[in-house]
Design an enzyme around this catalytic site. Structure first.
Site, short mmCIF file in Angstrom:
data_model
loop_
_atom_site.label_atom_id
_atom_site.label_comp_id
_atom_site.label_asym_id
_atom_site.label_seq_id
_atom_site.Cartn_x
_atom_site.Cartn_y
_atom_site.Cartn_z
N VAL A 62 -27.51 0.24 -46.27
CA VAL A 62 -28.53 -0.39 -47.10
C VAL A 62 -27.97 -1.04 -48.36
CG1 VAL A 62 -30.47 1.02 -46.26
CG2 VAL A 62 -29.16 1.78 -48.28
N ASN A 79 -36.01 5.06 -46.45
CA ASN A 79 -35.77 6.50 -46.53
C ASN A 79 -34.34 6.84 -46.93
OD1 ASN A 79 -36.11 9.47 -45.58
ND2 ASN A 79 -34.41 8.68 -44.35
N SER A 117 -39.28 10.82 -55.14
CA SER A 117 -39.07 12.28 -55.17
C SER A 117 -39.89 12.84 -56.31
CB SER A 117 -37.59 12.59 -55.40
OG SER A 117 -37.45 13.96 -55.74
N TYR A 160 -29.97 10.18 -59.85
CA TYR A 160 -30.98 10.31 -58.79
C TYR A 160 -32.39 10.11 -59.36
CZ TYR A 160 -33.15 12.52 -54.63
OH TYR A 160 -33.89 12.80 -53.50
N ALA A 203 -33.19 8.47 -62.07
CA ALA A 203 -33.36 7.06 -62.46
C ALA A 203 -33.73 6.23 -61.23
CB ALA A 203 -32.08 6.54 -63.09
N LYS A 247 -35.08 7.31 -58.36
CA LYS A 247 -36.37 7.69 -57.77
C LYS A 247 -37.54 7.25 -58.67
CE LYS A 247 -34.74 9.43 -53.99
NZ LYS A 247 -34.87 8.63 -52.75
N ILE A 252 -37.35 19.76 -49.64
CA ILE A 252 -37.52 19.69 -48.19
C ILE A 252 -36.23 20.15 -47.52
CG2 ILE A 252 -38.19 18.22 -46.26
CD1 ILE A 252 -40.35 18.38 -48.49
P1 NAP Z 1 -30.41 13.49 -45.62
O1 NAP Z 1 -30.69 14.62 -44.70
O2 NAP Z 1 -29.19 13.54 -46.46
O3 NAP Z 1 -30.43 12.13 -44.76
C1 NAP Z 1 -30.21 10.90 -45.39
C2 NAP Z 1 -29.84 9.89 -44.34
O4 NAP Z 1 -29.57 8.65 -45.02
C3 NAP Z 1 -28.57 10.26 -43.58
O5 NAP Z 1 -28.77 10.01 -42.21
C4 NAP Z 1 -27.54 9.32 -44.18
O6 NAP Z 1 -26.50 8.95 -43.30
C5 NAP Z 1 -28.39 8.09 -44.49
N1 NAP Z 1 -27.72 7.22 -45.44
C6 NAP Z 1 -27.04 7.57 -46.55
N2 NAP Z 1 -26.56 6.48 -47.16
C7 NAP Z 1 -26.96 5.41 -46.41
C8 NAP Z 1 -26.76 4.02 -46.52
N3 NAP Z 1 -26.03 3.50 -47.54
N4 NAP Z 1 -27.31 3.18 -45.60
C9 NAP Z 1 -28.02 3.70 -44.56
N5 NAP Z 1 -28.23 5.03 -44.39
C10 NAP Z 1 -27.69 5.87 -45.31
O7 NAP Z 1 -31.62 13.26 -46.64
P2 NAP Z 1 -33.15 13.74 -46.57
O8 NAP Z 1 -33.25 15.04 -47.26
O9 NAP Z 1 -33.68 13.57 -45.20
O10 NAP Z 1 -33.80 12.68 -47.55
C11 NAP Z 1 -34.38 11.46 -47.10
C12 NAP Z 1 -34.96 10.72 -48.31
O11 NAP Z 1 -35.92 11.57 -48.94
C13 NAP Z 1 -33.93 10.41 -49.37
O12 NAP Z 1 -34.23 9.16 -49.98
C14 NAP Z 1 -34.08 11.52 -50.36
O13 NAP Z 1 -33.65 11.15 -51.65
C15 NAP Z 1 -35.57 11.75 -50.31
N6 NAP Z 1 -35.96 13.08 -50.75
C16 NAP Z 1 -35.46 14.20 -50.14
C17 NAP Z 1 -35.84 15.45 -50.63
C18 NAP Z 1 -35.32 16.74 -50.04
O14 NAP Z 1 -35.59 17.80 -50.62
N7 NAP Z 1 -34.61 16.72 -48.93
C19 NAP Z 1 -36.73 15.54 -51.71
C20 NAP Z 1 -37.21 14.39 -52.27
C21 NAP Z 1 -36.83 13.16 -51.79
P3 NAP Z 1 -25.14 9.84 -43.25
O15 NAP Z 1 -25.57 11.15 -42.71
O16 NAP Z 1 -24.27 9.05 -42.32
O17 NAP Z 1 -24.64 9.91 -44.64
#
Ligand code: NAP
Length: 246
Positions: A63, A89, A141, A154, A156, A158, A187
């Site tokens: 991205v 995402n 977030s 992060y 900033a 979000k 999550i």
């Molecule tokens: P995750 O398990 O770390 O998954 C993130 C995915 O994004 C991974 O598949 C990763 O690929 C991919 N990714 C990273 N950099 C990328 C790039 N430059 N281009 C394309 N894909 C990329 O994260 P998640 O917990 O599911 O979170 C998903 C979203 O929700 C994020 O934006 C996160 O900030 C937000 N969020 C999560 C939480 C939480 O508690 N988990 C809370 C609030 C918000 P690789 O595996 O190859 O790196």
């Protein structure tokens, strides 16, 4: 099915919330384009989407690479003729206290979590304007609303994503495009793998529901917001936190 015949592009669909969202959308009848940095990262997601009866393809795109995102969207338009839903995402963390945060940590998170959202949205918006409709869903977030220790970069990004949402809903609403943000709490995904168990327990204890959220619980909200059931929801920031206030 809520998303019958819709074409959905989901970034960061290889695991966690992105994978759960792709699978949920597939169950709701959407055609899935699962994007991740490495195409092999989305193989399991594609398998699960196809098992739900959906057409699903994977696209390797970072991205942060604007021209790569443009090429990815062109190839989707060649194949399916439209993009109805974009779920922004993809996200990363590079945590450190403010005094210790390096420029590299700051830039990496801003590039993926903020500029990546800009890139992907700008890549899909011309075709959405052309078709007169579309839905953009941005991953914010709970920390983007309340701040968080050790997450200057992060938070900033979000908070910035909320700013995008509020601005794009005004600019794109008149063109038939709805834009909303989702603000998850804690999550249970691989993003939390580096967090020690003691800290995870403390995090759960802060949540009124006394547990971490599951990726599917965020995916359910994305599916609702992407569907016509949410036809009058625009410019909203909706929390999925179990009641957590940081
Ligand atoms: P995750 O398990 O770390 O998954 C993130 C995915 O994004 C991974 O598949 C990763 O690929 C991919 N990714 C990273 N950099 C990328 C790039 N430059 N281009 C394309 N894909 C990329 O994260 P998640 O917990 O599911 O979170 C998903 C979203 O929700 C994020 O934006 C996160 O900030 C937000 N969020 C999560 C939480 C939480 O508690 N988990 C809370 C609030 C918000 P690789 O595996 O190859 O790196």
């Amino acid at each position: 099915m809520k998303l019958q015949d819709k074409v959905a592009l989901i970034t960061g669909a290889g695991r966690g919330i992105g994978a759960a969202t792709a699978i949920k959308f597939a169950q709701e009848g959407a055609t899935i384009v699962a994007c991740d940095i490495h195409e092999d990262a989305v193989q399991q997601t594609l398998h699960d989407c196809r098992a739900a009866g959906a057409t699903a393809i994977g696209i390797a795109a970072d991205v942060t690479d604007r021209s790569g995102m443009d090429r990815a969207v062109e190839s989707i338009l060649d194949r399916f003729g439209r993009v109805d839903i974009l779920v922004n995402n993809a996200g990363i963390t590079r945590d450190a206290r403010f005094e210790k945060m390096t420029e590299a940590q700051f830039d990496a998170v801003i590039n993926v979590n903020l500029k990546g959202v800009f890139n992907a949205a700008q890549a899909v918006v011309p075709s959405m304007i052309g078709q007169g409709c579309g839905v953009i869903l941005n991953a914010s977030s709970v920390v983007g609303l309340y701040g968080n220790f050790g997450q200057t970069n992060y938070v900033a990004a979000k908070s910035g994503v909320i700013g995008f949402t509020l601005t794009w809903c005004r600019e794109l609403g008149p063109k038939g495009i709805r834009v909303n943000a989702v603000a998850p709490g804690f999550i249970q995904t691989p993003m939390l793998d580096s967090v020690p168990d003691t800290v995870l327990t403390r995090m759960s204890d802060q949540v009124p529901l006394r547990r971490l959220g599951q990726p599917e619980e965020v995916a359910n909200l994305y599916a609702f917001l992407a569907s016509d059931e949410a036809s009058y929801i625009n410019g909203a920031v909706i929390e999925v936190t179990g009641g957590l206030r940081i």
